[in-house]
Motif scaffolding. Structure first.
Motif, PDB file in Angstrom:
ATOM      1  N   GLY A 151       0.812  -1.207   0.000  1.00 30.26           N
ATOM      2  CA  GLY A 151       0.000   0.000   0.000  1.00 30.26           C
ATOM      3  C   GLY A 151       0.848   1.261   0.000  1.00 30.26           C
ATOM      4  N   GLY A 152       0.217   2.380  -0.307  1.00 28.62           N
ATOM      5  CA  GLY A 152       0.952   3.630  -0.298  1.00 28.62           C
ATOM      6  C   GLY A 152       0.043   4.844  -0.269  1.00 28.62           C
ATOM      7  N   LYS A 153       0.574   5.934   0.287  1.00 33.11           N
ATOM      8  CA  LYS A 153      -0.120   7.219   0.300  1.00 33.11           C
ATOM      9  C   LYS A 153       0.325   8.037  -0.904  1.00 33.11           C
ATOM     10  CE  LYS A 153       1.626   8.125   4.331  1.00 33.11           C
ATOM     11  NZ  LYS A 153       2.310   6.838   4.595  1.00 33.11           N
ATOM     12  N   LEU A 154      -0.286   9.184  -1.058  1.00 27.29           N
ATOM     13  CA  LEU A 154       0.054  10.052  -2.174  1.00 27.29           C
ATOM     14  C   LEU A 154       1.548  10.373  -2.144  1.00 27.29           C
ATOM     15  CD1 LEU A 154      -1.016  11.794  -4.536  1.00 27.29           C
ATOM     16  CD2 LEU A 154      -1.205  13.679  -2.915  1.00 27.29           C
ATOM     17  N   GLY A 155       2.229  10.126  -3.273  1.00 20.32           N
ATOM     18  CA  GLY A 155       3.653  10.418  -3.381  1.00 20.32           C
ATOM     19  C   GLY A 155       4.563   9.278  -2.969  1.00 20.32           C
ATOM     20  N   ASP A 156       4.040   8.227  -2.333  1.00 20.30           N
ATOM     21  CA  ASP A 156       4.867   7.090  -1.914  1.00 20.30           C
ATOM     22  C   ASP A 156       5.347   6.294  -3.126  1.00 20.30           C
ATOM     23  OD1 ASP A 156       4.558   7.738   0.704  1.00 20.30           O
ATOM     24  OD2 ASP A 156       3.184   6.103   1.199  1.00 20.30           O
ATOM     25  N   LEU A 157       6.568   5.757  -3.006  1.00 15.92           N
ATOM     26  CA  LEU A 157       7.082   4.818  -4.002  1.00 15.92           C
ATOM     27  C   LEU A 157       6.744   3.404  -3.539  1.00 15.92           C
ATOM     28  CD1 LEU A 157      10.595   6.251  -4.923  1.00 15.92           C
ATOM     29  CD2 LEU A 157       8.640   5.997  -6.458  1.00 15.92           C
ATOM     30  N   ILE A 158       6.093   2.639  -4.389  1.00 20.15           N
ATOM     31  CA  ILE A 158       5.701   1.278  -4.037  1.00 20.15           C
ATOM     32  C   ILE A 158       6.062   0.328  -5.181  1.00 20.15           C
ATOM     33  CG2 ILE A 158       3.795   2.078  -2.590  1.00 20.15           C
ATOM     34  CD1 ILE A 158       1.892   1.216  -4.850  1.00 20.15           C
ATOM     35  N   GLU A 159       6.043  -0.952  -4.889  1.00 17.65           N
ATOM     36  CA  GLU A 159       6.256  -1.966  -5.923  1.00 17.65           C
ATOM     37  C   GLU A 159       4.907  -2.431  -6.443  1.00 17.65           C
ATOM     38  OE1 GLU A 159       8.614  -5.032  -4.199  1.00 17.65           O
ATOM     39  OE2 GLU A 159      10.504  -4.006  -4.660  1.00 17.65           O
ATOM     40  N   VAL A 160       4.806  -2.569  -7.739  1.00 15.93           N
ATOM     41  CA  VAL A 160       3.587  -3.048  -8.394  1.00 15.93           C
ATOM     42  C   VAL A 160       3.968  -4.131  -9.403  1.00 15.93           C
ATOM     43  CG1 VAL A 160       2.341  -0.868  -8.106  1.00 15.93           C
ATOM     44  CG2 VAL A 160       3.720  -1.245 -10.161  1.00 15.93           C
ATOM     45  N   ARG A 161       2.998  -4.920  -9.789  1.00 15.10           N
ATOM     46  CA  ARG A 161       3.223  -5.955 -10.795  1.00 15.10           C
ATOM     47  C   ARG A 161       2.379  -5.658 -12.024  1.00 15.10           C
ATOM     48  NH1 ARG A 161       1.622 -10.127  -8.136  1.00 15.10           N
ATOM     49  NH2 ARG A 161      -0.466 -10.203  -9.052  1.00 15.10           N
ATOM     50  N   ASN A 162       3.027  -5.677 -13.176  1.00 11.44           N
ATOM     51  CA  ASN A 162       2.306  -5.544 -14.437  1.00 11.44           C
ATOM     52  C   ASN A 162       1.593  -6.863 -14.708  1.00 11.44           C
ATOM     53  OD1 ASN A 162       1.734  -5.724 -17.322  1.00 11.44           O
ATOM     54  ND2 ASN A 162       2.957  -3.842 -17.534  1.00 11.44           N
ATOM     55  N   ASP A 163       0.281  -6.827 -14.776  1.00 11.10           N
ATOM     56  CA  ASP A 163      -0.475  -8.072 -14.908  1.00 11.10           C
ATOM     57  C   ASP A 163      -0.233  -8.764 -16.242  1.00 11.10           C
ATOM     58  OD1 ASP A 163      -1.495  -7.615 -12.407  1.00 11.10           O
ATOM     59  OD2 ASP A 163      -3.442  -6.878 -13.100  1.00 11.10           O
ATOM     60  N   SER A 164       0.168  -8.032 -17.277  1.00 12.12           N
ATOM     61  CA  SER A 164       0.401  -8.636 -18.588  1.00 12.12           C
ATOM     62  C   SER A 164       1.763  -9.307 -18.664  1.00 12.12           C
ATOM     63  CB  SER A 164       0.284  -7.589 -19.701  1.00 12.12           C
ATOM     64  OG  SER A 164      -1.018  -7.045 -19.731  1.00 12.12           O
ATOM     65  N   SER A 165       2.799  -8.571 -18.211  1.00 12.28           N
ATOM     66  CA  SER A 165       4.158  -9.102 -18.331  1.00 12.28           C
ATOM     67  C   SER A 165       4.624  -9.852 -17.096  1.00 12.28           C
ATOM     68  CB  SER A 165       5.127  -7.950 -18.620  1.00 12.28           C
ATOM     69  OG  SER A 165       5.173  -7.071 -17.501  1.00 12.28           O
ATOM     70  N   GLU A 166       3.889  -9.717 -15.985  1.00 14.40           N
ATOM     71  CA  GLU A 166       4.264 -10.321 -14.695  1.00 14.40           C
ATOM     72  C   GLU A 166       5.559  -9.721 -14.135  1.00 14.40           C
ATOM     73  OE1 GLU A 166       2.503 -12.531 -12.868  1.00 14.40           O
ATOM     74  OE2 GLU A 166       0.918 -12.376 -14.360  1.00 14.40           O
ATOM     75  N   ARG A 167       5.967  -8.584 -14.658  1.00 17.68           N
ATOM     76  CA  ARG A 167       7.193  -7.943 -14.174  1.00 17.68           C
ATOM     77  C   ARG A 167       6.867  -7.045 -12.975  1.00 17.68           C
ATOM     78  NH1 ARG A 167      10.150  -5.274 -19.196  1.00 17.68           N
ATOM     79  NH2 ARG A 167      11.868  -5.137 -17.698  1.00 17.68           N
ATOM     80  N   THR A 168       7.831  -6.968 -12.065  1.00 16.12           N
ATOM     81  CA  THR A 168       7.680  -6.096 -10.896  1.00 16.12           C
ATOM     82  C   THR A 168       8.319  -4.745 -11.200  1.00 16.12           C
ATOM     83  OG1 THR A 168       7.698  -7.950  -9.356  1.00 16.12           O
ATOM     84  CG2 THR A 168       8.254  -5.797  -8.456  1.00 16.12           C
ATOM     85  N   LEU A 169       7.579  -3.688 -10.933  1.00 13.35           N
ATOM     86  CA  LEU A 169       8.014  -2.328 -11.238  1.00 13.35           C
ATOM     87  C   LEU A 169       7.948  -1.461  -9.977  1.00 13.35           C
ATOM     88  CD1 LEU A 169       5.745  -1.890 -14.398  1.00 13.35           C
ATOM     89  CD2 LEU A 169       8.092  -2.760 -14.366  1.00 13.35           C
ATOM     90  N   ARG A 170       8.692  -0.355 -10.027  1.00 14.21           N
ATOM     91  CA  ARG A 170       8.568   0.652  -8.975  1.00 14.21           C
ATOM     92  C   ARG A 170       7.745   1.795  -9.519  1.00 14.21           C
ATOM     93  NH1 ARG A 170      11.599   1.071  -4.562  1.00 14.21           N
ATOM     94  NH2 ARG A 170      12.069   3.279  -4.819  1.00 14.21           N
ATOM     95  N   ALA A 171       6.807   2.273  -8.712  1.00 16.15           N
ATOM     96  CA  ALA A 171       5.905   3.315  -9.188  1.00 16.15           C
ATOM     97  C   ALA A 171       5.543   4.247  -8.037  1.00 16.15           C
ATOM     98  CB  ALA A 171       4.651   2.693  -9.797  1.00 16.15           C
ATOM     99  N   ARG A 172       5.172   5.479  -8.395  1.00 15.42           N
ATOM    100  CA  ARG A 172       4.786   6.474  -7.407  1.00 15.42           C
ATOM    101  C   ARG A 172       3.263   6.613  -7.396  1.00 15.42           C
ATOM    102  NH1 ARG A 172       7.991   9.936  -5.081  1.00 15.42           N
ATOM    103  NH2 ARG A 172       9.562   9.705  -6.743  1.00 15.42           N
ATOM    104  N   VAL A 173       2.697   6.628  -6.189  1.00 16.38           N
ATOM    105  CA  VAL A 173       1.246   6.764  -6.060  1.00 16.38           C
ATOM    106  C   VAL A 173       0.854   8.189  -6.431  1.00 16.38           C
ATOM    107  CG1 VAL A 173      -0.719   6.632  -4.488  1.00 16.38           C
ATOM    108  CG2 VAL A 173       1.179   5.022  -4.240  1.00 16.38           C
ATOM    109  N   THR A 174      -0.052   8.327  -7.390  1.00 16.85           N
ATOM    110  CA  THR A 174      -0.457   9.654  -7.873  1.00 16.85           C
ATOM    111  C   THR A 174      -1.925   9.965  -7.632  1.00 16.85           C
ATOM    112  OG1 THR A 174      -0.832   8.700 -10.061  1.00 16.85           O
ATOM    113  CG2 THR A 174       1.326   9.707  -9.653  1.00 16.85           C
TER     114      THR A 174
END
Length: 242
Positions: free
Chosen positions: A205-228
């Motif tokens: 989980g994350g609040k606004l502006g937090d960097l979190i890890e997410v998974r792309n459901d198509s590629s199954e790759r793990t990415l880093r993303a910022r909550v916007t």
């Protein structure tokens, strides 16, 4: 003790104790009063603190107890310093700089303002909503912590338990998570002019502006993303495939 003696019409001497007269005179000589400018200094200080704390409609009444000893005449205006956390138990010091003398006075203030209060008991991590908080005109005990507006409160969560009627202050509030762990999210990548989105899953989980890890459901790759935004993240790095 010296005595004043006089003669009565009958020729008898009367003894009148001077000590009582001196004591009475001393009481008048040491009569004390709140120095000029003290009320204005206290009011200016407290109303400035109220404005800095986010209060815009504060009304104030002030009572200053007379000092225990007389304030000596000072050739320049007195310098006032107010201290204390609780409005009902403040301390005012009046200093005469040329003479180096300081006089202490107790101050009791009553300040009313419109603030956010808990309408009912609120549990830790419980979101604030229109049913749980409202604005009310309230007598305040302290100005040591900043206050908040109703708009800034609703949609956030409580850091700890609040009783019904409690004033909600800035440090009672925590930012709400816009993305929860395991939640389906929209992954956005690219620039402001060209953006690509994809479906993904938040790995934490994350609040606004937090960097979190997410998974792309198509590629199954793990990415880093910022909550916007709620349920949306902006991809910031895309690690190479193993």
């Amino acid at each position: 003790m010296h005595n004043l003696r006089s003669t009565s019409p009958c020729g008898r001497r009367l003894v009148r104790p001077v000590g009582l007269l001196l004591a009475f005179g001393a009481a008048h000589a040491s009569a004390t009063a709140v120095p000029a400018g003290a009320q204005a200094a206290v009011r200016e200080t407290l109303l400035s603190q109220a404005a800095a704390s986010g209060l815009r409609d504060a009304t104030l009444s002030v009572h200053i107890a007379e000092p225990q000893r007389a304030v000596a005449a000072c050739p320049v205006p007195l310098d006032f310093r107010l201290s204390g956390q609780h409005l009902s138990r403040l301390r005012l010091l009046a200093r005469c700089a040329p003479h180096g003398t300081v006089t202490a006075m107790n101050v009791r203030a009553e300040l009313l303002a419109t603030v956010v209060v808990a309408v009912r008991g609120i549990a830790p991590r419980q979101p604030f909503d229109a049913a749980s908080v409202a604005t009310r005109r309230t007598r305040l005990e302290s100005l040591s912590r900043p206050f908040v507006s109703l708009d800034a409160t609703i949609g956030q969560v409580s850091r700890h338990r609040l009783r019904a009627g409690a004033v909600v202050l800035a440090d009672d509030i925590a930012a709400a998570e816009l993305v929860r762990r395991g939640q389906a999210v929209r992954l956005v990548s690219g620039t402001s002019t060209v953006a690509v989105s994809a479906a993904g899953t938040a790995l934490r989980g994350g609040k606004l502006g937090d960097l979190i890890e997410v998974r792309n459901d198509s590629s199954e790759r793990t990415l880093r993303a910022r909550v916007t935004a709620p349920g949306e993240v902006q991809v910031v790095t895309e690690p190479a495939a193993p």
